[in-house]
Design a protein around this motif. Structure first.
Motif, short mmCIF file in Angstrom:
data_model
loop_
_atom_site.label_atom_id
_atom_site.label_comp_id
_atom_site.label_asym_id
_atom_site.label_seq_id
_atom_site.Cartn_x
_atom_site.Cartn_y
_atom_site.Cartn_z
N THR A 242 -40.87 20.07 -36.28
CA THR A 242 -39.81 20.84 -36.94
C THR A 242 -40.26 22.28 -37.16
N LYS A 243 -41.56 22.49 -37.40
CA LYS A 243 -42.10 23.85 -37.59
C LYS A 243 -41.92 24.68 -36.32
N ASN B 287 -38.34 25.62 -36.12
CA ASN B 287 -38.04 26.69 -37.09
C ASN B 287 -38.35 28.07 -36.49
N TYR C 248 -31.69 18.93 -40.61
CA TYR C 248 -31.81 20.26 -40.00
C TYR C 248 -30.74 20.43 -38.90
#
Length: 698
Positions: free
Chosen positions: A37-38, A41, A76
């Motif tokens: 997920t980082k 992002n 997300y």
């Protein structure tokens, strides 16, 4: 447009952050190289900064990564979706697929509804996904509404959509609607046929599976491994060995034996058709064997009542380091229950706890039944109390446990408690409740239950329920009433019903109705040894010795032999089997010596041998030795030898306990200060301190 990502030097570099130039088309970067997920992002931030996020195709790549590819990123994905100005059908499809994939079918249906309200047109990719969500929810009404949209928008002839419709209707219990969809298809490839066959399989319409497969062959439609797996399952359920063997030949001819699922299905088919040895040969030939294959073979042995082989194979499975599943455990527990193998079954229960296997309704019910059949009633009740989910089968298993272990009144208490909890009894529940009344002499309660099942629950009594009522009346000595009950039955009484009455006539020495019962049995089927022995014993009980001998002579002349009495006892995880007057056990000398001492001691305490229970061909001076060598006495003697003082001895036998062994075991329990649990063909007897839990009413 290219740009350079900036990264803090204090943090370790990832696959994403080492890319110096951002590609103009970032699809590969987002879908293949984005691992966390980082990472997503950072890319998302860059896309916002460069306004590339406004490109629907790139935004959808972001959605797909978050909704489907990355774990725990659904929230997300939904935030990305909310930021899209006018998401099209592709964007909706991605999020709907993601919600289904992440086990949120309800939210998928809500999003589809929003899609329609937003006037976004679903396409051929939308409908299979939303139908899958409806299927998982078993939402029939919503499925029908989606079907209407499909027809309205012209996708009714799309093969992928039609196959999904067949699946959803089968899953919602409307397989006949799925069949109408199938019959209406303009073109049907093997996938369509497999969908329909899978639908029938899901609904357990086994005959329809076979019919459809035969139709495939008639039409020359090619079939594949998926087809055969479903059809083999149907063959097993229908005991259609001929078709199963045809498929086996096809597998051999087309060299498909490397397919593990197909070979496992073949093993299961042979096992369920009673061809256990054929199943084992195939099983042994398999290069790979997963838990499903092992479970199928163990289940086959259990279903064929080859329970010792089932346990032996389970031990082999353990040595092969194959982890058992719920199906394995249920079959093993059944085998332990049949053998009365309490210690082995306890180990299985420990294994279930150790592996933290969920105590499902099926597994919990199997444990209740296992403990009950080993006479360990407290353990049955303990398992029942720990189950978070119970259905009618669970309650029925517990009621049966109590009934068969001499606690008829308590069994009825649980029956009434079940009703208080609004769980509807079925025909089997009423049957075990009537058995409870029979074993406990609860005549009025039995009559009330028998009337209630049809009057209050709309359950028509089967022949077994009528047989229970005959047993209830006959055991209490109401022989004439039981006879009239049979004569007034609205269905034809079978030999079992008359045999039940004959047994009661033996207990209450009613010669006239006993003779009539025997005549009715022989008019329906050839009488077996037990019928002759019962009639002979009725004559002997009223002093008609010549008639008793005449019946026994008839039995000999017709070559009818009483099956040998067999008893099982488990010691240190090993099941030992004894037969009456056994001469093949390794420790017979020690056992017969103990028997001699045991008979001497219990005679001193009041036991008197009953010569009527000697074998038919025993000489007059040999009758006492004959009854002293009955299989349960041999097993009890072995238990006395091999267990410490005070240990409970548990025996399972294949026939009803005879009067002599029942009397002897009561005295043994007192003289040796042992609790002895004997499971015979009908029920459990818990002998303790000179008395039996059946109160001599068996």
């Amino acid at each position: 447009m290219a740009s350079t990502l900036t990264v803090s030097p204090a943090r370790p570099l990832t696959a994403i952050t080492t890319i110096s130039q951002f590609p103009e088309n970032p699809k590969t970067l987002i879908l293949q190289q984005c691992k966390t997920t980082k990472d997503l992002n950072q890319i998302h931030a860059h896309l916002i900064k460069t306004r590339l996020v406004l490109n629907p195709a790139i935004a959808e790549n972001l959605l797909e990564s978050a909704a489907i590819l990355l774990p725990n990123a659904m929230d997300y994905a939904r935030s990305i979706f909310r930021e899209m100005d006018e998401p099209d059908s592709s964007a909706y499809n991605i999020v709907i697929r993601g919600l289904i994939y992440k086990q949120s079918p309800h939210n998928a249906v809500l999003l589809f509804k929003k899609m329609l309200e937003s006037s976004v047109e679903p396409n051929e990719f939308t409908f299979p996904s939303i139908l899958k969500a409806c299927s998982r929810l078993r939402a029939l009404s919503e499925s029908e509404q989606v079907h209407a949209h499909i027809v309205k928008r012209g996708f009714g002839s799309n093969g992928f959509v039609e196959n999904t419709l067949i699946h959803v209707y089968a899953n919602c219990g409307r397989v006949e609607v799925g069949r109408r969809v199938f019959d209406g298809m303009s073109e049907r490839d093997v996938v369509a046929w497999n969908s329909m066959i899978a639908g029938y399989t899901k609904s357990e319409c086994w005959e329809e599976v076979v019919k459809l497969f035969c139709r495939m062959r008639e039409l020359g439609v090619g079939f594949d491994e998926v087809t055969m797996i479903s059809v083999l399952m149907a063959c097993g359920r229908l005991a259609d060995l001929e078709l199963g063997e045809w498929i086996h030949e096809h597998i051999e001819a087309n060299r498909l034996k490397k397919n593990l699922l197909l070979m496992t299905s073949l093993v299961d088919m042979y096992a369920k058709c009673g061809e256990v040895d054929s199943a084992r040969r195939l099983f042994d030939q398999m290069d790979q064997r997963d838990v499903v294959a092992w479970s199928a073979m163990i289940s086959g042995y259990s279903q064929a009542n080859r329970c010792r082989e089932a346990l032996d194979l389970f031990h082999e499975m353990q040595k092969a380091n194959v982890e058992a599943n719920e199906v394995t455990m249920v079959s093993v527990l059944y085998a332990c229950a049949v053998l009365g193998a309490l210690e082995t079954g306890k180990w299985v229960h420990f294994y279930i706890k150790k592996k933290k296997m969920k105590l499902t309704v099926t597994l919990g019910t199997a444990l209740i039944d296992f403990y009950a059949k080993c006479g360990s009633l407290d353990s049955s009740i303990e398992v029942f109390s720990k189950m978070t989910s119970k259905n009618v089968h669970t309650w029925t298993a517990l009621i049966q446990s109590l009934a068969s272990n001499g606690q008829g009144k308590r069994a009825l208490d649980f029956f009434y408690l079940m009703r208080e909890k609004n769980i509807e009894p079925n025909d089997v529940t009423f049957l075990v409740a009537l058995v409870a009344c029979s074993h406990a002499g609860l005549v009025d309660e039995g009559r009330s239950l028998f009337v209630s099942m049809s009057k209050d629950f709309g359950i028509e009594p089967r022949i077994e329920h009528y047989g229970c009522m005959v047993d209830i009346l006959g055991r209490m000595g109401s022989i004439e009433e039981a006879y009239q009950f049979i004569k007034n039955m609205p269905i034809q009484p079978n030999a079992v019903v008359w045999r039940t009455l004959l047994a009661s006539c033996k207990v209450h020495k009613n010669v006239e109705i006993g003779e009539e019962s025997f005549r009715c049995i022989t008019s329906l089927e050839p009488a077996h040894s037990g019928d002759y022995i019962l009639l002979s014993n009725i004559y002997a009980s009223v002093g008609r010795r010549e008639d008793a001998l005449r019946v026994r002579c008839q039995m000999r002349e017709k070559g009818i032999k009483k099956p040998p009495g067999g008893s099982l006892i488990e010691l240190d995880g090993v099941v030992h089997e004894f037969f009456s007057e056994d001469d093949g056990h390794a420790h017979l000398k020690e056992i017969y010596s103990t028997i001699e001492d045991m008979i001497t001691r219990i005679k001193s305490a009041g036991y008197v041998p009953n010569p009527a229970d000697a074998r038919l061909d025993a000489e007059e001076d040999d009758t006492e030795a004959s009854v002293s060598h009955h299989s349960e006495k041999l097993a009890i003697a072995f238990g006395l030898i091999r267990t410490p003082p005070g240990t409970t001895i548990r025996i399972s036998k294949n026939l009803r306990v005879c009067t002599d062994c029942h009397n002897a075991t009561k005295v043994i329990s007192k003289v040796y200060n042992r609790e002895i649990v004997v499971r015979d063909r009908n029920r459990f007897h818990h002998f303790k301190e000179g008395s039996c839990s059946c109160n001599d009413y068996w």
